[in-house]
Design an enzyme around this catalytic site. Structure first.
Site, PDB file in Angstrom:
ATOM      1  N   ARG A  50      43.826  40.708  38.868  1.00 53.06           N
ATOM      2  CA  ARG A  50      44.268  41.865  38.083  1.00 53.06           C
ATOM      3  C   ARG A  50      44.440  43.054  39.003  1.00 53.06           C
ATOM      4  NH1 ARG A  50      39.782  40.345  33.540  1.00 53.06           N
ATOM      5  NH2 ARG A  50      40.928  38.579  32.661  1.00 53.06           N
ATOM      6  N   ASP A  52      45.465  46.588  40.586  1.00 54.02           N
ATOM      7  CA  ASP A  52      45.461  47.922  40.000  1.00 54.02           C
ATOM      8  C   ASP A  52      46.853  48.544  39.964  1.00 54.02           C
ATOM      9  OD1 ASP A  52      42.864  48.288  39.301  1.00 54.02           O
ATOM     10  OD2 ASP A  52      42.263  49.185  41.208  1.00 54.02           O
ATOM     11  N   TYR A 110      44.511  39.949  51.593  1.00 59.51           N
ATOM     12  CA  TYR A 110      45.132  41.247  51.323  1.00 59.51           C
ATOM     13  C   TYR A 110      45.562  41.888  52.641  1.00 59.51           C
ATOM     14  CZ  TYR A 110      43.341  41.591  46.498  1.00 59.51           C
ATOM     15  OH  TYR A 110      43.090  41.403  45.162  1.00 59.51           O
ATOM     16  N   ARG A 197      40.094  48.640  49.006  1.00 56.44           N
ATOM     17  CA  ARG A 197      40.461  50.054  49.178  1.00 56.44           C
ATOM     18  C   ARG A 197      39.270  50.905  49.618  1.00 56.44           C
ATOM     19  NH1 ARG A 197      43.309  51.241  43.644  1.00 56.44           N
ATOM     20  NH2 ARG A 197      43.138  53.381  44.423  1.00 56.44           N
TER      21      ARG A 197
END
Lengths: 249, 249
Positions: A50, A52, A110, A197
């Protein structure tokens, strides 16, 4: 009835993330609508990650069940003709009926892209985090070394989450410069809410000299979100791929 | 009164090119408006290169005259606080009062970015030309070799132009692959209307096998626009920089 696995890329700039929510358009709902139109069935996809609001994907994963006669590998091409140009199904394939994108062993990769130069680049403003200060990449790499391996990443998890188990394993965490682009590439067995992040926000503080590399070890051991750096902005982040080592898919 | 030289970067996606025109917003008019607001004078910039609708720049050049007391090198920072985020002044500096961005010897460097893979990448849709067919880069490089040097590029000029002298010199024409991104980098003493995009459209036809490299020599010698390939789309093109070898700026 077949179960179809989709590999999905998107430019997250204009979406309120993956998951359907009342206050804005999401990638999930656009996929549901277009797959439903394509098949004539009411399709509900189940996503692996999911992401952001504002976060991008080169390879998020979703599945859905359908009786469509379109060959599984052609569904990508067929739905791409309907989808807006900021969402692309890279690949579609049939998987076993009990294959689930989340409830099995996964490896996620990522990348976080930092544009590190004196002035912004307007063409890269939608997919990079602009940092005008010089970054000490060697210090960032020494700090990153403390984060590799299995740890309790509670300090690197958004406090607004009810997840109980905050132990995750980071297999690789590389920091690469190519011209004025700095890429933080991270591969692990799962990531907490905002974890990549917050890691990047913390590493940037190391790169600017506000934290020493050794402080990142202390932050990790504090197990307290407030000890870590700020959450880096969403547009630098891209979910590169999700591997399922147990199934070879 | 000072003459100020600006180096300007922009994402051309949402602009009808550089030059002011009645049917849409342009980079030139946004610069004029914001510089006028900043200085309290009526500012009209003179640009070096009138890029087309959808074409990007890392380093277009413009000048304007002003009595502002803002130090020349600070104008970039001051106007960037007012400009929309898709236009950035990279640098501002004072130049002699007779310095003109066009009427002197120049070297321009362009890059054209081709995304060459099976499926589109939504994040790169605004700054690349998506080509799903395999490209024979060696054939493209052999074709490019015919274009280097001084030639009459009439075949590679949009027919809707009244320019008389169609002789230009290409100093470098390199084709580089990095992963699925193919960059055509071209440096010359000036380019005709749509010249880079027609060269790229023609080289892509070579890369796909529709033209042999030797046919590009014939196209050049035909001096007829209809003999060359189609004009590649604007979003792949970026004006990288403009050098002024005569003045060292």
């Amino acid at each position: 009835m077949k179960r179809i696995k989709l590999t999905v890329a998107y430019d997250g700039t204009d979406y309120c993330g993956w998951q359907i929510q009342p206050n804005g358009i999401t990638v999930e709902e656009v996929l549901n609508r277009n797959l439903s139109e394509l098949t004539g069935e009411e399709i509900t996809v189940t996503g692996a990650s999911r992401t952001d609001s504002g976060v991008h994907a080169q390879g998020n994963v979703a599945v859905f069940d359908s009786d469509t006669t379109i060959p599984p590998e052609r569904i990508a091409y067929a739905v791409n003709r309907k989808l807006p140009e900021d969402i692309v199904v890279i690949r579609s394939e049939e998987v076993p009926g009990d294959w689930h994108p989340r409830y099995q062993e996964t490896e996620k990769t990522y990348e976080y892209h930092i544009l590190n130069r004196e002035m912004p680049d307007p063409v890269r403003r939608r997919d990079t985090y602009f940092v005008s200060y010089p970054l000490d990449l060697e210090a960032m790499r020494r700090a990153a070394a403390y984060l590799k391996g299995e740890h309790d990443f509670k300090s690197f998890c958004n406090a607004h989450t009810d997840v109980q188990d905050t132990v995750r394993t980071i297999y690789d965490l590389d920091i690469i410069r190519s011209g004025d682009l700095v890429t933080v590439r991270i591969r692990g067995n799962g990531f907490l809410y905002n974890m990549v992040r917050i890691i990047v926000g913390t590493l940037v503080r190391v790169g600017r000299g506000f934290y020493s590399p050794g402080q990142v070890k202390e932050i990790l051991e504090a197990k307290e979100r407030t000890s870590a750096g700020v959450t880096a902005p969403p547009q630098g982040l891209v979910l590169v791929k999700i591997d399922y080592p147990g199934t070879g898919t």
